[in-house]
Design a protein around this motif. Structure first.
Motif, PDB file in Angstrom:
ATOM      1  N   GLY A   4       0.917  -1.112  -0.653  1.00 36.85           N
ATOM      2  CA  GLY A   4      -0.263  -0.089   0.135  1.00 36.85           C
ATOM      3  C   GLY A   4       0.947   1.372   0.181  1.00 36.85           C
ATOM      4  N   LYS A   5       2.306   1.295   0.047  1.00 33.15           N
ATOM      5  CA  LYS A   5       3.356   2.203  -0.366  1.00 33.15           C
ATOM      6  C   LYS A   5       3.651   2.539  -1.202  1.00 33.15           C
ATOM      7  CE  LYS A   5       3.839   2.085   5.163  1.00 33.15           C
ATOM      8  NZ  LYS A   5       4.836   2.299   5.909  1.00 33.15           N
ATOM      9  N   LEU A   6       4.023   3.532  -1.761  1.00 38.09           N
ATOM     10  CA  LEU A   6       4.685   4.458  -3.031  1.00 38.09           C
ATOM     11  C   LEU A   6       6.468   3.547  -2.802  1.00 38.09           C
ATOM     12  CD1 LEU A   6       3.980   5.353  -5.673  1.00 38.09           C
ATOM     13  CD2 LEU A   6       5.420   7.341  -4.870  1.00 38.09           C
ATOM     14  N   ARG A   7       6.818   2.681  -3.966  1.00 31.75           N
ATOM     15  CA  ARG A   7       7.858   2.036  -3.410  1.00 31.75           C
ATOM     16  C   ARG A   7       9.071   3.746  -3.455  1.00 31.75           C
ATOM     17  NH1 ARG A   7       9.168  -2.610  -4.434  1.00 31.75           N
ATOM     18  NH2 ARG A   7       7.408  -3.947  -5.361  1.00 31.75           N
ATOM     19  N   LYS A   8      10.176   2.865  -2.670  1.00 25.96           N
ATOM     20  CA  LYS A   8      11.085   4.200  -2.785  1.00 25.96           C
ATOM     21  C   LYS A   8      12.022   4.001  -3.630  1.00 25.96           C
ATOM     22  CE  LYS A   8      10.195   6.017   1.310  1.00 25.96           C
ATOM     23  NZ  LYS A   8      10.950   6.453   2.557  1.00 25.96           N
ATOM     24  N   GLY A   9      12.159   5.798  -4.601  1.00 24.94           N
ATOM     25  CA  GLY A   9      13.146   5.755  -5.274  1.00 24.94           C
ATOM     26  C   GLY A   9      13.443   6.720  -6.129  1.00 24.94           C
ATOM     27  N   ILE A  10      13.748   7.374  -7.672  1.00 25.68           N
ATOM     28  CA  ILE A  10      13.324   8.426  -8.104  1.00 25.68           C
ATOM     29  C   ILE A  10      12.761   7.154  -9.339  1.00 25.68           C
ATOM     30  CG2 ILE A  10      14.339  10.047  -9.888  1.00 25.68           C
ATOM     31  CD1 ILE A  10      14.291  10.680  -6.745  1.00 25.68           C
ATOM     32  N   TRP A  11      11.728   7.969  -9.849  1.00 28.76           N
ATOM     33  CA  TRP A  11      10.976   7.532 -11.246  1.00 28.76           C
ATOM     34  C   TRP A  11      11.005   8.237 -11.889  1.00 28.76           C
ATOM     35  CZ3 TRP A  11       7.225   3.306 -10.399  1.00 28.76           C
ATOM     36  CH2 TRP A  11       7.316   2.862  -9.086  1.00 28.76           C
ATOM     37  N   VAL A  12      11.248   7.608 -13.915  1.00 24.40           N
ATOM     38  CA  VAL A  12      11.869   7.788 -14.617  1.00 24.40           C
ATOM     39  C   VAL A  12      10.888   7.986 -15.995  1.00 24.40           C
ATOM     40  CG1 VAL A  12      12.481   6.318 -15.369  1.00 24.40           C
ATOM     41  CG2 VAL A  12      13.299   8.323 -17.001  1.00 24.40           C
ATOM     42  N   ASP A  13      10.248   8.799 -16.855  1.00 20.98           N
ATOM     43  CA  ASP A  13       9.372   8.811 -17.949  1.00 20.98           C
ATOM     44  C   ASP A  13       9.710   9.587 -19.242  1.00 20.98           C
ATOM     45  OD1 ASP A  13       5.815   8.444 -18.357  1.00 20.98           O
ATOM     46  OD2 ASP A  13       6.262  10.444 -18.951  1.00 20.98           O
ATOM     47  N   CYS A  14       9.555   8.239 -20.262  1.00 19.49           N
ATOM     48  CA  CYS A  14       9.661   8.756 -21.246  1.00 19.49           C
ATOM     49  C   CYS A  14       8.361   9.079 -22.440  1.00 19.49           C
ATOM     50  CB  CYS A  14      10.676   8.025 -22.044  1.00 19.49           C
ATOM     51  SG  CYS A  14      12.276   7.070 -21.311  1.00 19.49           S
ATOM     52  N   ASN A  15       8.789  10.025 -23.411  1.00 19.92           N
ATOM     53  CA  ASN A  15       7.013  10.448 -24.345  1.00 19.92           C
ATOM     54  C   ASN A  15       7.329   9.707 -24.542  1.00 19.92           C
ATOM     55  OD1 ASN A  15       9.470  11.691 -25.201  1.00 19.92           O
ATOM     56  ND2 ASN A  15       8.803  13.670 -25.722  1.00 19.92           N
ATOM     57  N   SER A  16       7.178   8.813 -24.850  1.00 20.27           N
ATOM     58  CA  SER A  16       6.972   8.113 -26.066  1.00 20.27           C
ATOM     59  C   SER A  16       6.839   6.332 -26.257  1.00 20.27           C
ATOM     60  CB  SER A  16       8.107   8.080 -27.452  1.00 20.27           C
ATOM     61  OG  SER A  16       7.685   7.569 -28.000  1.00 20.27           O
ATOM     62  N   GLU A  17       6.059   5.404 -26.678  1.00 22.43           N
ATOM     63  CA  GLU A  17       5.471   4.072 -26.480  1.00 22.43           C
ATOM     64  C   GLU A  17       6.414   3.916 -25.950  1.00 22.43           C
ATOM     65  OE1 GLU A  17       3.869   2.324 -29.939  1.00 22.43           O
ATOM     66  OE2 GLU A  17       2.456   4.203 -30.410  1.00 22.43           O
ATOM     67  N   TYR A  18       6.676   2.821 -24.478  1.00 27.42           N
ATOM     68  CA  TYR A  18       7.741   2.323 -24.544  1.00 27.42           C
ATOM     69  C   TYR A  18       7.388   1.315 -23.281  1.00 27.42           C
ATOM     70  CZ  TYR A  18       5.036   5.538 -21.537  1.00 27.42           C
ATOM     71  OH  TYR A  18       4.240   5.634 -20.409  1.00 27.42           O
ATOM     72  N   LEU A  19       8.448   0.271 -23.287  1.00 27.24           N
ATOM     73  CA  LEU A  19       8.179  -0.432 -22.473  1.00 27.24           C
ATOM     74  C   LEU A  19       9.313  -0.594 -21.572  1.00 27.24           C
ATOM     75  CD1 LEU A  19       6.548  -3.242 -21.423  1.00 27.24           C
ATOM     76  CD2 LEU A  19       8.498  -4.355 -23.141  1.00 27.24           C
TER      77      LEU A  19
END
Length: 244
Positions: free
Chosen positions: A163-178
């Motif tokens: 129920g808690k958010l995993r600790k760390g720095i998230w990353v997101d890319c603005n395209s279709e991805y996996l």
């Protein structure tokens, strides 16, 4: 006496120059060796735009070679002293460092040619931190900003740990991805940055280009954390993919 004084001064100046050079040279060598690869911030491997020619293995070999070379220290890591398998409860202590198993790359690993042989190339992202650049992880979903990408928010919600958010720095890319293993640089990788043999974690991003032939796919990957300034160049990386 005047002549002796002149030579003493000259010898003193020459000695000072020699000492200065002896001190400076190692700094130059360190600067231009492997240290520059650990500049704080988000980094993409290969460190160049991708241009692929369908059915031409030679067109992708330089990218495969660069990524293979980059992974060598990670492949050798399990054989090193003080390397442990970390998780949210098992964290490095003393001189220990966290192992990064190549198996975490899954279909973005060496045995799959990083996806280049299927026109579905992978890009490897790494995040290096130091005291000048150490973002703070989000503690809960309530802390997420309104402008966080919808897909990333969904990934975070689906990946809650007890129920808690995993600790760390998230990353997101603005395209279709996996993402492999997930769009997160776990915080336990940053417990022991100064230990010998330390290597930053990797997030692999797979792109499908077969439906976008002869298009320039412009991608920007960005870090997400509580105190990350979106204008800070260390928090993002951009590159272009093209399949001809």
């Amino acid at each position: 006496m005047a002549l002796n004084t002149f030579y003493k001064v000259l010898i003193g100046v020459v000695s000072a120059v020699v000492v200065a050079l002896v001190i400076a040279l190692p700094v130059v060598f360190l600067c231009c060796g492997g240290v520059d690869k650990q500049v704080p911030g988000l980094r993409a491997i290969p460190e160049k735009d991708i241009l692929m020619k369908e059915g031409d293995p030679k067109s992708v070999q330089p990218y495969v070679d660069e990524m293979t070379e980059f992974l060598k220290p990670y492949v050798e890591m399990p054989n090193k002293k003080g390397v442990i398998n970390c998780n949210s409860t098992v964290r490095p202590q003393g001189d220990q460092v966290c192992n990064y198993p190549e198996s975490l790359l899954n279909l973005c690993g060496r045995s799959y040619n990083f996806g280049f042989n299927k026109s579905m190339p992978c890009i490897l992202l790494t995040l290096t931190m130091d005291e000048s650049f150490r973002p703070t992880p989000y503690e809960s979903l309530k802390e997420l900003p309104d402008d966080i990408p919808r897909d990333l928010r969904s990934d975070m919600e689906e990946d809650l740990e007890n129920g808690k958010l995993r600790k760390g720095i998230w990353v997101d890319c603005n395209s279709e991805y996996l993402y492999t293993p997930k769009p997160l640089f776990p915080d336990y990788y940053y417990d022991n940055l100064d230990a010998a043999g330390y290597l930053p974690p990797i997030v692999a991003v797979k792109f499908k280009l077969t439906d976008k032939k002869n298009e320039d796919i412009k991608v920007e990957c960005r870090l997400w954390g509580k105190d990350i300034d979106s204008t800070d160049e260390r928090s993002k990386v951009s590159f272009t993919l093209r399949l001809e």
